[in-house]
Design an enzyme around this catalytic site. Structure first.
Site, PDB file in Angstrom:
ATOM      1  N   LYS A   7       0.831  -1.204   0.000  1.00 44.89           N
ATOM      2  CA  LYS A   7       0.000   0.000   0.000  1.00 44.89           C
ATOM      3  C   LYS A   7       0.870   1.260   0.000  1.00 44.89           C
ATOM      4  O   LYS A   7       0.663   2.184  -0.801  1.00 44.89           O
ATOM      5  CB  LYS A   7      -0.931  -0.014   1.221  1.00 44.89           C
ATOM      6  N   ARG A  19      -3.379   2.910   8.815  1.00 38.29           N
ATOM      7  CA  ARG A  19      -3.681   1.603   8.220  1.00 38.29           C
ATOM      8  C   ARG A  19      -2.436   0.751   8.085  1.00 38.29           C
ATOM      9  O   ARG A  19      -1.343   1.263   7.877  1.00 38.29           O
ATOM     10  CB  ARG A  19      -4.241   1.756   6.801  1.00 38.29           C
ATOM     11  N   GLY A  39      -8.003  -7.202   5.002  1.00 35.01           N
ATOM     12  CA  GLY A  39      -8.854  -7.309   6.188  1.00 35.01           C
ATOM     13  C   GLY A  39      -8.247  -8.066   7.344  1.00 35.01           C
ATOM     14  O   GLY A  39      -8.896  -8.283   8.357  1.00 35.01           O
ATOM     15  N   MET A  55      -5.478  -7.244   9.143  1.00 30.52           N
ATOM     16  CA  MET A  55      -4.903  -6.420  10.217  1.00 30.52           C
ATOM     17  C   MET A  55      -5.828  -5.229  10.508  1.00 30.52           C
ATOM     18  O   MET A  55      -6.893  -5.107   9.928  1.00 30.52           O
ATOM     19  CB  MET A  55      -3.510  -5.978   9.814  1.00 30.52           C
ATOM     20  N   ARG A 109      -3.889  -1.404  -6.100  1.00 34.20           N
ATOM     21  CA  ARG A 109      -2.999  -2.573  -6.031  1.00 34.20           C
ATOM     22  C   ARG A 109      -3.406  -3.537  -7.136  1.00 34.20           C
ATOM     23  O   ARG A 109      -4.531  -3.444  -7.654  1.00 34.20           O
ATOM     24  CB  ARG A 109      -3.102  -3.268  -4.678  1.00 34.20           C
ATOM     25  N   HIS A 122      -5.018 -42.800  -0.352  1.00 34.46           N
ATOM     26  CA  HIS A 122      -5.616 -43.391  -1.547  1.00 34.46           C
ATOM     27  C   HIS A 122      -6.724 -42.515  -2.121  1.00 34.46           C
ATOM     28  O   HIS A 122      -6.776 -42.253  -3.324  1.00 34.46           O
ATOM     29  CB  HIS A 122      -6.152 -44.775  -1.186  1.00 34.46           C
ATOM     30  N   SER A 131      12.668 -43.104 -11.669  1.00 33.56           N
ATOM     31  CA  SER A 131      11.525 -42.226 -11.477  1.00 33.56           C
ATOM     32  C   SER A 131      11.378 -42.043  -9.969  1.00 33.56           C
ATOM     33  O   SER A 131      11.245 -43.021  -9.229  1.00 33.56           O
ATOM     34  CB  SER A 131      10.263 -42.862 -12.070  1.00 33.56           C
ATOM     35  N   CYS A 182       7.364 -39.196 -10.321  1.00 34.20           N
ATOM     36  CA  CYS A 182       5.969 -39.578 -10.522  1.00 34.20           C
ATOM     37  C   CYS A 182       5.167 -39.512  -9.223  1.00 34.20           C
ATOM     38  O   CYS A 182       4.008 -39.873  -9.183  1.00 34.20           O
ATOM     39  CB  CYS A 182       5.861 -40.959 -11.152  1.00 34.20           C
ATOM     40  N   TYR A 199      11.737 -34.972 -16.736  1.00 35.77           N
ATOM     41  CA  TYR A 199      10.292 -34.773 -16.799  1.00 35.77           C
ATOM     42  C   TYR A 199       9.638 -34.851 -15.423  1.00 35.77           C
ATOM     43  O   TYR A 199      10.239 -35.377 -14.478  1.00 35.77           O
ATOM     44  CB  TYR A 199       9.639 -35.794 -17.752  1.00 35.77           C
TER      45      TYR A 199
HETATM   46  C1  PEP Z   1       5.407 -42.706  -4.849  1.00 42.37           C
HETATM   47  O1  PEP Z   1       5.670 -43.376  -3.855  1.00 42.37           O
HETATM   48  O2  PEP Z   1       5.723 -41.513  -4.971  1.00 42.37           O
HETATM   49  C2  PEP Z   1       4.670 -43.297  -5.960  1.00 42.37           C
HETATM   50  C3  PEP Z   1       4.466 -42.629  -7.070  1.00 42.37           C
HETATM   51  O3  PEP Z   1       4.143 -44.524  -5.771  1.00 42.37           O
HETATM   52  P1  PEP Z   1       2.812 -44.799  -4.935  1.00 42.37           P
HETATM   53  O4  PEP Z   1       2.183 -43.493  -4.631  1.00 42.37           O
HETATM   54  O5  PEP Z   1       1.964 -45.652  -5.771  1.00 42.37           O
HETATM   55  O6  PEP Z   1       3.350 -45.498  -3.739  1.00 42.37           O
END
Ligand code: PEP
Ligand code: MG
Length: 956
Positions: A80, A150, A159, A161, A394, A512, A843, A910, A930
């Protein structure tokens, strides 16, 4: 624990309520989300103190077309303060004032709530300067100086503070104000507002104490509304308020404006650490140590009569991004009247009718501001006796939808280059464009019943059911259902598939339910610990309310907010285009989204793959721009219709021959799935992981079986069915593990049951052979999970290689394939040089790597994580955002050691972190090839990878 959570929920709830009106008019959740400062902004030192910042200077003046500071000084002056300075320098009508720096705030904290005498003096000098410029004096009976005080941190915290208005009024000055404005009612109303605000904010007197007195005077004088009170009534209110202050503090209300100013300033400093500000900072990852600046500014009054007004607005629509002037105002009102929502403001277009000159000037100034800052502006203004004043500007918060529209429009308007436009969109905000959305007005009508972890974005509204089978049955009758479970288990998947969303009482972000929910694009809230689920009697309770099967519940998977009741949703247009139900040319937002991501692809270095297990998910990932599959969890393929029984037969087999027979039944099913996935990816790489979870996950629960057996026995039902159940129970007990996550899973299964690896390798290679015959190029990447010892990998690789040779021979075709491993056990990372001798790719399974590095169970972390975060033991959920200092080191070590052995080793990630923007930033720097994310997070990952590449370029 429960108590803590309640407390936390309350502070969170308080935050939106206290938000300013400008934010309240937008879809609340979206506004809050986009309120998050961009990751690059937080990391970047771009706005570091400039040459203008002077050592030993703690107060910066602005006024009369000249300011000590400018927009680059956000660190020191707060957002500000920096913008007020910038507007002043640009010659805009900004009431003069000064900013006390964040450095002063930090000093104040370091000195136990005191400022050194030099800074006090510096502040007084600035007051004198202001007095001179304004031609008014503190406490004057003819023309008193009145100021607002302010807060203003580097990152806006709307809002969160405290603010104090009309400071400088006392028993004399009020008469001065009356004389100057010729309006006694106005003067005394301003005074009573000041005492009330000062009393509650600075002196910490409960607000109700003042409200009680105010109502008493109204009752005595027969006033129905506040405005019915005349000057005499308000004088009485002032006297009573002063009485409250005396009674509560033992001291008179301070008459010295300097005492008032120091009190207000210190209260603003103090408010940096109030509960809601702390919660807000935790939510938006704003550092605690940066402190707030304080802006002291000459008061202008929007409440002097019908020629005055006050309002807030945006240069474009912050919800839709449409290029339209957007805002609201109130005639004859002060700032908080718009904010508090006591009176309904008018749309800004009306201002053109009532005060055309001020309107035109406002329109012109705000357009100029937008071009100056090259971003949508969120501004506040006051009109005093038809003269316009700008109080704030802002960069405006916006929804993900609006961000995409605005960014693409800016490029069209040549205000921004495509590269700059990319940085105007938070990657995570793209998920908002894919998820179904609540009608914001309807959503705001219901109170929040509880909160859980926002596991998978999207709006879900449905009738509650407690089992997956019920979910299927109800949805077959055309009903919308919400699956509520204590926790979800793999065989709930059919229920999850048909449900609008999944809500669980336990579990973390990689439980899960969360993983599958995201993968399916299914809105999910997990770990909602306040929910007590009674699955047997089909109800749950939450904070004293009971919700039964069939009752409507709604939740927002992006914020984790759960509400009881039905709320209408609208489907995402982008998803309709991607899934082929709508043509791209019919959807404006799709084309913009696609345009933005095409720009992103030009910048990024990381390739993006997807985690997908089934052909339809693979096709969706491809449509979202994934260049391959980074993780196909083969066990998920076992959960499909009619498959679980076959898997169970395989598990129940107590000898190899029976197991092979059962596996032979699974082979064609897996082969067909692989065929479908390969085909959907059109020749792009596909990583298939061998079975990973412990086998008992595929069997019914021990307790459920025991109850069933007891019931059968009690009702005299004997025979083969009962025997079968008993056999099943015996096997379940045999397979029972105390620590399944550390138990018989991953590569350990393949080593103890090599025929499973064999079957899966055969299914992969037979599908490959078939496609090769059809002329489609496929190079499968076979991945062995949970390897910590190189010999584990060697053992499994031998099987895979043997089966590949067998299939090539049988089918008479040749094909290439890779064998690699997941790095998800710390020992695997540490010995990566050894492992790379056998692995053609790594991976990183950062879910398990996080679990095993911290020693926190993925499934149980929800029990303590909130408290860990609240106490700052952990800043963030390490399962959501990679812990760069711990787990990250293991990743870096494995990258280095793996490449040393095998320079061309392919490296990816992954785990769920592959779809998390700040983790992607880390993976970019770590030099991976990747990241792999669930299909719905592929667009997020594409944009985040571009942000990472761009911010590294600018030296971050
Ligand atoms: C992991 O452990 O990051 C993974 C990709 O395998 P999972 O989540 O199936 O254990
Ligand atoms: Mg794993």
């Amino acid at each position: 624990m429960a108590k803590k959570q309640v407390k936390r929920a309350k502070t969170k709830k308080a935050a939106p309520a206290a938000r300013r009106a400008s934010a309240a008019r937008r879809p609340a959740a979206a506004a809050r989300r986009s309120a998050r400062p961009s990751a690059s902004a937080k990391r970047g030192g771009a706005s570091a103190r400039t040459a203008k910042a002077k050592a030993g200077k703690y107060v910066y003046f602005f006024g009369n077309g000249k300011a000590d500071g400018d927009r680059t000084m956000r660190d020191l002056l707060g957002g500000k303060g920096a913008n007020l300075a910038e507007m002043t320098n640009a010659g805009l009508p900004v009431p003069p004032g000064f900013t006390i720096t964040t450095a002063a705030c930090n000093l104040w904290y370091a000195n136990n709530g005191r400022l050194p005498a030099e800074i006090e003096r510096e502040m007084e000098e600035n007051v004198r300067k202001l007095e001179k410029l304004a031609g008014a004096q503190f406490g004057s009976v003819t023309n008193p100086l009145l100021v607002s005080v302010r807060s203003g941190a580097k990152f806006s915290m709307p809002g969160m503070m405290d603010t104090i208005l009309n400071l400088g009024l006392n028993d004399q000055a009020v008469e001065g104000l009356k004389a100057r404005t010729n309006n006694g009612r106005f003067a005394y109303d301003s005074y009573r507002r000041f005492i009330q605000m000062y009393g509650s904010v600075v002196l910490e007197i409960p607000k109700e104490r003042f409200e009680h007195e105010f109502e008493a005077v109204k009752a005595e004088r027969g006033a129905k509304t506040d405005t019915d009170l005349d000057e005499e009534g308000l004088r009485q209110v002032v006297e009573r308020f002063k009485g409250v202050v005396l009674a509560e503090t033992g001291k008179e209300f301070p008459q010295d404006p300097f005492v008032q100013l120091r009190g207000a300033r210190d209260a603003v400093f103090r408010s940096w650490n109030n509960e809601r500000a702390k919660t807000y900072r935790r939510l938006y990852e704003i550092p605690d140590h940066i402190g707030t600046a304080v802006n002291v500014q000459l008061m202008v009054f929007g409440n002097t009569g019908d020629r005055s007004a006050t309002g807030v607005g945006f240069t474009r629509n912050p919800a839709t991004g449409a290029n339209e002037f957007f805002g609201e105002f109130l005639v004859n009102a002060q700032g908080e009247d718009v904010v508090a929502g006591i009176r309904t403001p008018q749309p800004i277009a009306e201002l053109e009718k009532v005060m055309p000159k001020a309107y035109r000037e406002l329109r012109q100034i705000t357009k100029r501001l937008e071009r100056h800052y090259r971003d949508i502006q969120d501004f506040e203004f006051t009109i005093q006796d038809e003269k316009l004043y700008m109080l704030q500007t802002r960069n405006g918060k916006r929804t993900g939808y609006a961000a995409v529209v605005i960014a693409t429009d800016f490029v069209k308007e040549k205000l921004r280059t495509p590269r700059e436009a990319l940085l105007l969109v938070e990657p995570a905000a793209l998920s908002q464009l894919l998820a179904p959305v609540f009608d914001p007005k309807e959503w705001a009508k219901l109170p929040v019943a509880t909160r859980g972890l926002p596991a998978s974005p999207g709006a879900a509204s449905g009738q509650v059911v407690f089992t997956a089978d019920e979910a299927v049955a109800w949805s077959q009758q055309g009903r919308k259902v919400l699956l509520v479970r204590k926790e979800t288990v793999p065989d709930d998947i059919h229920g999850m598939e048909v449900a609008e969303g999944v809500l669980t009482a336990t579990g973390g972000m990689t439980s899960h339910a969360a993983v599958v929910g995201r993968q399916m694009g299914k809105p999910s809230v997990v770990g909602a610990g306040e929910i007590q689920v009674n699955e047997r009697e089909r109800y749950f309770t939450v904070n004293g309310r009971t919700v039964r099967e069939g009752d409507w519940v709604s939740f927002d998977g992006l914020t984790g907010e759960v509400k009881i009741g039905q709320v209408a949703t609208n489907p995402s247009e982008i998803l309709q285009v991607v899934s082929g139900r709508m043509k791209p040319e019919e959807s404006d937002i799709y084309r913009r989204f696609n345009q933005l991501l095409t720009w992103a692809d030009r910048e990024r270095k990381l390739e993006i793959r997807a985690n997908a297990d089934m052909p339809d998910q693979a096709a969706l990932a491809y449509a979202f721009g994934a260049k391959g599959i980074g993780l196909c969890r083969t066990e998920h393929m076992f959960f499909g219709e009619g498959r679980i029984e076959k898997v169970q037969r395989m598990i129940l087999a107590d000898n190899e021959a029976d197991r092979r027979t059962a596996l032979a039944e699974l082979l064609p099913l897996q082969r067909d799935d692989f065929y479908g996935v390969f085909k959907a990816m059109k020749g792009q790489p596909v990583t298939i992981r061998m079975i990973d979870p412990p086998l008992h996950e595929f069997l019914p629960k021990r307790e459920e079986l025991m109850v069933e057996i007891a019931r059968m026995e009690a009702t005299g039902r004997t025979g083969p069915e009962l025997e079968e159940k008993k056999r099943l129970l015996a096997r379940v007990e045999q397979l029972h593990e105390f620590n399944p996550m550390l138990g018989h899973r991953g590569v350990r299964l393949g080593i103890t049951y090599p025929e499973i690896t064999e079957m899966q390798a055969r299914a992969i290679f037979e599908a490959t052979a078939q496609l090769v015959k059809e002329g489609i190029k496929v190079v499968p990447e076979v991945m062995i999970p949970l390897v910590g010892v190189v010999r584990e990998l060697r053992d499994q690789k031998a099987i895979v290689d043997r089966v590949a040779q067998e299939v090539m021979k049988e089918k008479g075709v040749r094909f290439k394939y890779l064998v690699g491993t997941m790095i998800e056990v710390p020992r695997g990372a540490i010995t990566a040089d050894e492992i790379a001798k056998e692995a053609q790719f790594f991976s990183f399974g950062t879910n398990d790597l996080t679990q095993l590095t911290f020693g926190y169970s993925r499934d149980d972390v929800g029990k303590f994580l909130a408290i860990y975060q609240e106490r700052k033991i952990l800043e963030r959920d390490p399962f959501q955002s990679i812990d760069t200092t711990g787990v990250g080191q293991l990743v870096e070590m494995a990258v280095e050691r793996g490449r040393k052995t095998r320079p061309d080793i392919k490296l990816g990630v992954c785990g769920e972190h592959g779809g998390d923007p700040s983790s992607i930033h880390f993976f970019h720097k770590a030099g991976l090839d990747y990241v792999s994310a669930s299909p719905y997070r592929v667009p997020v990952a594409r944009l985040a990878a571009a942000h990472a590449a761009l911010s590294v370029k600018v030296g971050d």
